[in-house]
Design a protein around this motif. Structure first.
Motif, PDB file in Angstrom:
ATOM      1  N   PRO A  84      30.469  45.847  51.532  1.00  0.00           N
ATOM      2  CA  PRO A  84      29.615  44.837  51.388  1.00  0.00           C
ATOM      3  C   PRO A  84      28.727  45.157  50.208  1.00  0.00           C
ATOM      4  O   PRO A  84      28.274  46.032  50.060  1.00  0.00           O
ATOM      5  N   TYR A  85      28.370  43.902  49.781  1.00  0.00           N
ATOM      6  CA  TYR A  85      27.562  43.792  48.228  1.00  0.00           C
ATOM      7  C   TYR A  85      26.229  43.446  48.763  1.00  0.00           C
ATOM      8  O   TYR A  85      26.246  42.133  49.252  1.00  0.00           O
ATOM      9  N   LYS A  86      25.084  44.056  48.628  1.00  0.00           N
ATOM     10  CA  LYS A  86      24.056  43.770  49.141  1.00  0.00           C
ATOM     11  C   LYS A  86      23.267  42.344  48.344  1.00  0.00           C
ATOM     12  O   LYS A  86      22.707  41.642  49.163  1.00  0.00           O
ATOM     13  N   ALA A  87      23.664  42.316  47.340  1.00  0.00           N
ATOM     14  CA  ALA A  87      23.147  41.173  46.341  1.00  0.00           C
ATOM     15  C   ALA A  87      23.904  39.740  46.539  1.00  0.00           C
ATOM     16  O   ALA A  87      23.617  38.825  46.056  1.00  0.00           O
ATOM     17  N   ASP A  88      25.134  39.818  47.411  1.00  0.00           N
ATOM     18  CA  ASP A  88      25.845  38.662  47.578  1.00  0.00           C
ATOM     19  C   ASP A  88      25.102  37.514  48.075  1.00  0.00           C
ATOM     20  O   ASP A  88      24.531  37.517  48.803  1.00  0.00           O
ATOM     21  N   ALA A  89      25.747  36.548  47.421  1.00  0.00           N
ATOM     22  CA  ALA A  89      25.043  35.007  47.304  1.00  0.00           C
ATOM     23  C   ALA A  89      25.350  34.379  48.767  1.00  0.00           C
ATOM     24  O   ALA A  89      24.799  33.589  49.310  1.00  0.00           O
TER      25      ALA A  89
END
Length: 514
Positions: A84-89
């Motif tokens: 997972p990408y923490k800054a995902d929109a």
């Protein structure tokens, strides 16, 4: 068919107060029970293919096993394996897993209607992140607008795109390598086979996707394997040239896969090598790949020319007549680029060879605002000019095409950002701005969301985007070069306000082309 059990099931989905819907739908694999969500019914976590695990890793998706008992479709299946990408929109709502080929359906509440338009969502995330579970991607507003909405998961990263001589030999000429696109095709086939039972019209299916999802729309529109599975398409920030880098050949992709395999201690190109690759732990296959590491990854290649699924680059495919002759919408955001900081030199880095000319185009007043320049240069080169490029090719074929530029920024952010960043349009299209922006959401933001949402819905309904309170939207022509602009004033059609910038980028890109 839709049946009515005598006793409602007590279910919980989005909130403790959510109650069970008293209807079930019979799919070709078995019956599923939905749950009420506002004025819609949601069916979550329906398998559309077997789990692509074990011996099914790096194979085309296989039909789901049928089930005998009523399946309570009250929760999402796992999103596909990823870091997972923490800054995902659109942050994930569930834990990822290799067992991930599930889809979701939202329908209008109440008695079953027939022949409703169908919209199928394809998420973005650079082909390494994303899923159908984020709350921002709820299909409730679409269903409440009279649409049967479908979202689904497709394999990501090296699970979704991987070439190796052992796998190619095993496939014996069958489509292979671009497994993510095969997943998408399998989901669309499921829609054709099952959506009528939910009240949807299999003859009126619109696919739409953003970023990698928008690129997927172009891939699906131009591959012969998806012919006839949909009837309209919307590519949002999906580029139009080779956004992920030059389209690699099958041989180049296999060389990359061979290097990756060797780094994991797997040699050879026989069945034993394929088995050894499939035995690798999921973490080893991911090897740290996500949106943070994507652009530095040398051993990952999405969307390569495998010869069956993908044959040529997007623009070449449309230019040679591969594209489906269907109504389309194509567009991007006005600040759609990526600029990760640094000074003005970094901002102009993609145009360093023509720096002096670029300064006159992007900063004639000499303000040297690195963020604004960097975002504009990146947006133009990655999304805006490529979108115009492919739009001109499609329009020249006489195809019904509508172009847009999304520039609406929530009220509380307008003093902080230079425009609508990449993926920031999503909660407006889905009419989920309160989910994304919470208590900071202003009434004007909700109005803007309803307006954009209605354009998308009406395009799905009849092939022409329209909305009450919005301006008329004309088909695109290169002669007028007009786009539909979504901004703080509403929605209005106008000659492209950044045409000079896009013309400049086109000259630069064309000069670099072989």
């Amino acid at each position: 068919m839709r049946i009515f059990p005598a006793i409602a099931l007590a279910l919980t989905i989005a909130s403790p107060a959510a109650a069970a819907d008293q209807s079930a739908v019979e799919t070709r694999s078995g019956a599923v029970e939905g749950v009420a969500e506002g004025e819609s019914t949601a069916y979550r976590g329906i398998p559309y293919a077997l789990p692509p695990v074990g011996d099914l890793r790096w194979r085309a998706p296989q039909p789901a096993e049928p089930w005998q008992k009523l399946r309570v479709a009250d929760s999402f299946g796992p999103d596909c394996m990823q870091i997972p990408y923490k800054a995902d929109a659109a942050p994930l709502g569930v834990k990822p897993s290799e067992d991930c080929l599930y889809l979701n359906v939202w329908t209008p509440a109440g008695p079953l209607r027939r022949k409703l338009p169908v919209m199928v969502w394809i998420y973005g995330g650079g082909f390494v992140n994303g899923g159908s579970s984020p709350p921002v991607y709820s299909g409730r507003a679409f269903a409440e607008s009279g649409v049967v909405f479908v979202s689904f998961n497709y394999r990501l990263g090296r699970f979704g795109f991987f070439a190796h001589p052992a796998l190619s030999r095993e496939a014996a000429g069958a489509p292979t390598g671009n497994y993510a696109i095969l997943d998408q095709i399998a989901a669309l086939k499921w829609v054709q086979d099952n959506i009528a039972a939910f009240g949807g019209d299999p003859g009126n299916v619109t696919i739409f996707g953003e970023s990698a999802g928008g690129m997927s729309v172009h891939a699906l529109t131009t591959t012969p394997l998806a012919k006839g599975l949909f009837h309209k398409a919307i590519s949002m920030s999906g580029g139009g040239r080779d956004l992920m880098g030059p389209l690699r050949t099958a041989a180049e992709a296999e060389a990359i896969g061979t290097g990756f395999a060797q780094a994991k201690g797997v040699e050879g190109d026989d069945a034993a090598a394929a088995a050894a690759l499939r035995a690798l732990p999921a973490d080893s296959v991911m090897s740290g790949l996500n949106l943070m590491s994507l652009f530095g990854a040398k051993d990952f290649t999405p969307l390569y020319a495998d010869g069956r699924i993908i044959q040529r680059s997007v623009d070449a495919a449309y230019a040679t007549g591969d594209g489906a002759a269907i109504p389309m919408m194509i567009g991007a955001n006005d600040a759609d680029g990526f600029f990760f900081g640094g000074g003005i030199d970094q901002a102009y880095a993609p145009l360093a060879a023509v720096r002096a000319d670029a300064e006159q185009v992007y900063d004639p007043a000499g303000g040297k605002d690195a963020m604004r320049v960097g975002v504009a240069v990146s947006a133009d080169m990655m999304f805006l000019e490529p979108a115009r490029h492919v739009a001109r090719i499609i329009a020249a074929r006489g195809q019904s095409l509508f172009t847009y530029r999304f520039g609406y920024v929530p009220e509380y952010l307008r003093a902080k950002v230079p425009g609508a960043f990449h993926a920031s349009e999503l909660p407006f299209i889905f009419d989920t701005v309160d989910v994304r922006h919470g208590t900071a959401t202003a009434p004007a933001d909700r109005t803007a969301a309803r307006l954009a949402h209605d354009y998308w819905v009406n395009f799905a309904k009849n092939g022409v985007p329209s909305a009450n309170g919005g301006g008329a939207w004309s088909p695109y022509t290169a002669a007028t070069d007009s786009v539909m602009i979504f901004d703080a004033t509403g929605a209005h059609e106008a000659p492209d306000p950044i045409r000079t910038r896009l013309d400049f980028v086109e000259r630069v890109v064309t000069a670099k082309a072989p």
